[in-house]
Design a protein around this motif. Structure first.
Motif, short mmCIF file in Angstrom:
data_model
loop_
_atom_site.label_atom_id
_atom_site.label_comp_id
_atom_site.label_asym_id
_atom_site.label_seq_id
_atom_site.Cartn_x
_atom_site.Cartn_y
_atom_site.Cartn_z
N PHE A 179 0.00 3.45 -10.98
CA PHE A 179 0.90 2.77 -10.49
C PHE A 179 0.72 2.07 -9.14
CE2 PHE A 179 4.96 2.78 -7.79
CZ PHE A 179 5.67 2.02 -8.39
N LEU A 180 0.07 2.84 -8.31
CA LEU A 180 -0.17 2.46 -6.84
C LEU A 180 -1.38 1.25 -6.97
CD1 LEU A 180 -0.54 5.48 -4.88
CD2 LEU A 180 1.29 3.96 -4.72
N ASN A 181 -2.30 1.18 -8.08
CA ASN A 181 -3.38 0.20 -8.21
C ASN A 181 -2.52 -0.93 -8.68
OD1 ASN A 181 -5.51 1.27 -7.05
ND2 ASN A 181 -6.02 2.54 -8.72
N SER A 182 -1.51 -0.95 -9.41
CA SER A 182 -0.75 -2.16 -10.07
C SER A 182 0.08 -2.81 -8.72
CB SER A 182 0.32 -1.43 -11.02
OG SER A 182 1.18 -2.55 -11.24
N LEU A 183 0.68 -1.81 -7.91
CA LEU A 183 1.11 -2.45 -6.76
C LEU A 183 0.13 -3.21 -5.72
CD1 LEU A 183 3.88 0.49 -5.58
CD2 LEU A 183 4.22 -1.59 -7.09
N LEU A 184 -1.04 -2.56 -5.64
CA LEU A 184 -1.81 -3.13 -4.80
C LEU A 184 -2.52 -4.64 -5.46
CD1 LEU A 184 -4.35 -0.14 -4.01
CD2 LEU A 184 -3.33 -1.57 -2.44
N GLY A 185 -2.70 -4.53 -6.79
CA GLY A 185 -3.13 -5.75 -7.51
C GLY A 185 -2.02 -6.82 -7.37
N SER A 186 -0.56 -6.39 -7.22
CA SER A 186 0.45 -7.55 -7.15
C SER A 186 0.49 -7.79 -5.67
CB SER A 186 1.71 -6.71 -7.85
OG SER A 186 1.53 -6.65 -8.86
N GLY A 187 -0.26 -7.20 -4.70
CA GLY A 187 -0.13 -7.52 -3.27
C GLY A 187 1.24 -6.94 -2.77
N LEU A 188 1.70 -5.86 -3.06
CA LEU A 188 2.91 -5.11 -2.80
C LEU A 188 2.69 -4.23 -1.56
CD1 LEU A 188 4.99 -5.15 -6.06
CD2 LEU A 188 5.07 -6.92 -4.07
N ILE A 189 1.59 -3.70 -1.75
CA ILE A 189 1.19 -2.58 -0.78
C ILE A 189 -0.14 -2.72 -0.25
CG2 ILE A 189 2.75 -0.92 -1.96
CD1 ILE A 189 0.36 0.48 -2.93
N VAL A 190 -0.54 -2.25 0.75
CA VAL A 190 -1.90 -2.29 1.42
C VAL A 190 -2.60 -0.64 1.50
CG1 VAL A 190 -1.65 -4.17 2.66
CG2 VAL A 190 -0.87 -2.30 3.66
#
Length: 105
Positions: free
Chosen positions: A87-98
């Protein structure tokens, strides 16, 4: 290129993550919709995703997210870590988290 978080990282549990500041989100009926103002893209999160998104409002270590999810939902630590990494890697890939960089790295 986006830095992914991985089990191979010996400091995984100390890794600090947070939302990117240029994202707008709103919660409706336990689910969250996130709007990326730059790209115009939006994402939807279910109840568990919303819990994690809310935890990411301020910088938080990976271990604290795992602990909160295990305490809130009926999931084993092993399954929680596997699902959380996806999930976190998906958010990272979408540019939503750092992933915040450690000064000691």
């Amino acid at each position: 290129m986006t830095q992914l978080i991985s089990r191979d990282n010996e400091r995984l549990f100390e890794q600090v993550l947070c939302r990117k500041e240029d994202k707008i989100s709103t919660e409706l009926d336990g689910e969250t919709v996130i709007l990326d103002l730059v790209s115009g893209m939006y994402s939807g999160l279910d109840q568990v995703g919303t819990t994690i998104w809310n935890l990411l409002e301020k910088p938080i270590v990976f271990k604290a997210i795992v602990t909160e999810i295990i305490n809130t939902y009926d999931v084993t630590e092993e399954q929680c870590i596997a699902d959380l990494l996806d999930f976190l890697n998906s958010l990272l890939g979408s540019g939503l988290i750092v992933v915040q960089q450690d000064e000691n790295s």
